[in-house]
Design an enzyme around this catalytic site. Structure first.
Site, PDB file in Angstrom:
ATOM      1  N   LYS A  30       0.823  -1.219   0.000  1.00 21.39           N
ATOM      2  CA  LYS A  30       0.000   0.000   0.000  1.00 21.39           C
ATOM      3  C   LYS A  30       0.856   1.268   0.000  1.00 21.39           C
ATOM      4  O   LYS A  30       0.697   2.154   0.854  1.00 21.39           O
ATOM      5  CB  LYS A  30      -0.950   0.011   1.194  1.00 21.39           C
ATOM      6  N   LEU A  31       1.719   1.402  -0.978  1.00 21.78           N
ATOM      7  CA  LEU A  31       2.585   2.571  -1.032  1.00 21.78           C
ATOM      8  C   LEU A  31       1.772   3.859  -1.144  1.00 21.78           C
ATOM      9  O   LEU A  31       0.789   3.921  -1.883  1.00 21.78           O
ATOM     10  CB  LEU A  31       3.541   2.470  -2.222  1.00 21.78           C
ATOM     11  N   ASP A  42       3.107   7.867  -1.014  1.00 22.05           N
ATOM     12  CA  ASP A  42       4.158   8.841  -0.775  1.00 22.05           C
ATOM     13  C   ASP A  42       4.196   9.785  -1.967  1.00 22.05           C
ATOM     14  O   ASP A  42       3.361   9.695  -2.867  1.00 22.05           O
ATOM     15  CB  ASP A  42       5.504   8.132  -0.570  1.00 22.05           C
ATOM     16  N   GLN A  75     -12.723  -6.460   9.994  1.00 20.12           N
ATOM     17  CA  GLN A  75     -13.279  -6.073   8.707  1.00 20.12           C
ATOM     18  C   GLN A  75     -14.743  -5.689   8.876  1.00 20.12           C
ATOM     19  O   GLN A  75     -15.449  -6.250   9.707  1.00 20.12           O
ATOM     20  CB  GLN A  75     -13.181  -7.244   7.711  1.00 20.12           C
ATOM     21  N   ARG A  92      -7.503 -15.123   7.880  1.00 22.93           N
ATOM     22  CA  ARG A  92      -7.717 -15.817   9.144  1.00 22.93           C
ATOM     23  C   ARG A  92      -8.760 -16.916   9.099  1.00 22.93           C
ATOM     24  O   ARG A  92      -8.692 -17.853   9.897  1.00 22.93           O
ATOM     25  CB  ARG A  92      -8.061 -14.782  10.226  1.00 22.93           C
TER      26      ARG A  92
END
Length: 236
Positions: free
Chosen positions: A61-62, A64, A190, A211
């Site tokens: 999830k960059l 910047d 979630q 999970r």
């Protein structure tokens, strides 16, 4: 095995990851590597998974400034993962430069996926905490449309937004949907969740599940059930 299903390897180390995959005979399945594992093990964990024939979705999830993201993508591209993601909220220019970085690094063979709204968010969080007005579905669709126009190959969204995104961006635009739970398992953190069968019926391209399988008493059986539900399009 289904190439449309990515199992989230949310383990703190490679040793625990390897033990889980080997014990449950899940070698070679598509997997998602997130921040927890990648920040502990670094690029070496991707290389080890690729050596064992695992297609990898690298979930970092960059978000910047555009130049920084472009340079990061040039390095990530060399890992030869199937998919990598950025936050759509980083803006159109950031997405464009991310795509440029992938093209320089590996001719763009890695798919660029933009995260719309995290599936842990709901309307209240979006409106009151982030001060973003409107409905979640409408904002997700808007983010998908400008991500597509900026060069992204698809988006991360909830199952419930898939159809509207496909209508707005065409069926060729990929949807990657986390928040998948086997029926009868916990929701955890979630909020916008769905079962594998429901996701298939909504027309999503890829699902991500963690999970419900990794914390199951019998993970291999849970994974097999997951594949069956996906293949059969069961709603329950």
């Amino acid at each position: 095995m289904s190439h449309s299903i990515y199992l989230a390897l949310d383990f703190p180390s490679w040793e625990e990851t390897k033990h889980f995959l080997n014990t449950n005979e899940l070698t070679g399945i598509p997997v998602k590597v997130g921040m927890e594992l990648f920040y502990r093990e670094g690029p070496a964990v991707i290389e080890k998974l690729r050596q064992n024939n695992h297609p990898v979705f690298l979930d970092l999830k960059l978000h910047d400034i555009p130049t920084t993201v472009m340079k990061a993508m040039q390095n990530i591209a060399r890992l030869d993962v199937e998919m990598i993601n950025v936050h759509a909220l980083g803006g159109a220019e950031m997405i464009k430069r991310a795509k440029e970085g992938l093209i320089v690094g590996n001719a763009g063979t890695t798919k660029l996926i933009a995260v719309t709204m995290l599936t842990s968010m709901n309307k209240q969080v979006m409106n009151k905490e982030l001060c973003i007005p409107g409905e979640v579905e409408d904002n997700v669709t808007h983010l998908a449309e400008f991500a597509q126009s900026s060069g992204a190959d698809g988006v991360v969204c909830s199952v419930h937004e898939t159809k509207k995104i496909k209508e707005a961006c065409t069926n060729a635009f990929l949807t990657v949907t986390p928040g998948i739970r086997l029926a009868g398992t916990e929701d955890h953190d979630q909020k916008r969740i769905a079962t594998p069968g429901y996701a298939r019926n909504q027309g999503t391209d890829y699902i991500v599940i963690g999970r419900s399988v990794t914390k199951a008493q019998e993970p291999k059986l849970a994974y097999e059930r997951l594949v069956k539900e996906w293949n059969n399009g069961l709603i329950k």
